[in-house]
Design a protein around this motif. Structure first.
Motif, PDB file in Angstrom:
ATOM      1  N   THR A 214       0.844  -1.190   0.000  1.00  0.00           N
ATOM      2  CA  THR A 214       0.000   0.000   0.000  1.00  0.00           C
ATOM      3  C   THR A 214       0.880   1.240   0.000  1.00  0.00           C
ATOM      4  N   VAL A 245      -4.494   4.775   3.478  1.00  0.00           N
ATOM      5  CA  VAL A 245      -4.396   3.325   3.620  1.00  0.00           C
ATOM      6  C   VAL A 245      -3.106   2.944   4.348  1.00  0.00           C
ATOM      7  N   PHE A 248      -3.017  -4.175   5.519  1.00  0.00           N
ATOM      8  CA  PHE A 248      -4.093  -4.916   4.866  1.00  0.00           C
ATOM      9  C   PHE A 248      -3.841  -6.408   5.010  1.00  0.00           C
ATOM     10  N   ALA A 259      -8.539  -3.704   4.255  1.00  0.00           N
ATOM     11  CA  ALA A 259      -7.488  -2.715   4.468  1.00  0.00           C
ATOM     12  C   ALA A 259      -7.921  -1.684   5.497  1.00  0.00           C
TER      13      ALA A 259
END
Length: 324
Positions: A214, A245, A248, A259
């Motif tokens: 991410t 973000v 996850f 996530a």
């Protein structure tokens, strides 16, 4: 300790502002509630720096977590106690030179089949920044040095090749280190990993012949194929619009992902086509969620309360129809 928490909160607020500016509200995931039996299993001590950053599940039902604000690794029994396994040594300057944040912090964590736990530590100093191993019955040991001007953050293990992958959120790099330790190799410096001013490459997982990463600043989920000889393939952006973000996990249903969105206080379900749905939010008790993991149909979510400053915790939920 309170000064350290204040510094972290200030940095997190800055990030939240940047994220909000970079990702308009109309790009937010659709909201629904497919998770059930949501409850907070453990509360942590904010004043003691127990802001949980990352999680590794153990076979016996417990979990190892890193506490960002206290330089600690702890073992947590859901609904039960919290036992500190190790406190990493403090840098001589107190961590003031740690990039972006200005204090030392423990970040990524994985548990290997050999019984050892591996954690990342960022201090801004050459003598401590890097990959650390906690072997049963032994003192913590740094087994790979990483650049002190970087911020090692996400940690992923490929059990087949016994390679560890490390994201650096400041340098925009993925490093690789053998499970036994040694000199790190810059595996990828692709532009998709770079930050836009705060933190770039963040969470990391090995899945389906690739390293998935991410990018917090860009709000993206990126797939990087692992080629023969442990070479990095061309990055593929698989999802966008994931403001803030962090970590996850894969649900076991192909490339479907759960996530955490840190500043927005959400957990989202990201489908293989890149679309996403909010499945947890502040109404469920989220306090800046940092990490998510899955055991069977049980979802584990860590909440660090970086900017909310209220209740760092471990939240549990049920993922219906899951057969991992």
């Amino acid at each position: 300790m309170l000064k350290r928490i204040s510094l972290l909160a200030t940095a997190a607020v800055t990030a939240a502002t940047a994220i909000a500016a970079a990702h308009p509200a109309d790009a937010a995931p659709v909201t629904t509630k497919p998770l059930g039996h949501v409850r907070i299993a453990n509360h942590f001590d904010l004043a003691a720096g127990q802001m949980p950053e990352n999680i590794a599940l153990l076979p016996d039902g417990t979990a190892d977590v890193t506490f960002a604000g206290s330089r600690q690794v702890a073992r947590v029994t859901p609904g039960g106690g919290t036992r500190v396994l190790a406190t990493l040594p403090a840098p001589a300057d107190g961590g003031a030179t740690t990039p972006v944040l200005g204090f030392p912090l423990t970040t990524g964590i994985v548990r290997a089949a050999n019984g050892s736990t591996y954690v990342l530590y960022a201090t801004g100093t050459a003598d401590l920044t890097g990959l650390w191993r906690l072997a049963p019955g032994q003192a913590p040991e740094r087994i790979a040095a990483l650049p002190p001007d970087g911020l090692p953050n996400g940690l992923a293990l490929d059990p087949h090749s016994e390679q560890l992958y490390i994201t650096d959120s400041v340098l925009g790099t993925v490093w690789t280190v053998p499970l036994s330790g040694g000199r790190p190799t810059a595996w990828s410096t692709a532009s998709e990993l770079a930050s836009t001013g705060f933190l770039g490459a963040n969470g990391a997982k090995v899945h389906d012949g690739a390293l998935w990463v991410t990018n917090l600043d860009r709000g993206t989920l990126v797939r990087i194929p692992i080629r023969h000889g442990n070479r990095a393939g061309a990055p593929q952006v698989r999802a966008t619009g994931l403001a803030g973000v962090d970590d996850f996990t894969f649900t076991g249903r192909g490339n479907e992902v759960l996530a955490t969105l840190n500043a927005p206080n959400q957990v989202v379900l990201v489908r293989p086509d890149g679309t996403s749905t909010t499945v947890l939010n502040t109404d469920d008790g989220l306090q800046n969620p940092t990490s998510v993991a899955l055991r069977g149909d049980e979802v584990y979510v860590l909440n660090a309360a970086y900017t909310t400053g209220k209740d760092p915790n471990l939240l549990l939920a049920h993922l219906p129809g899951h057969h991992r």
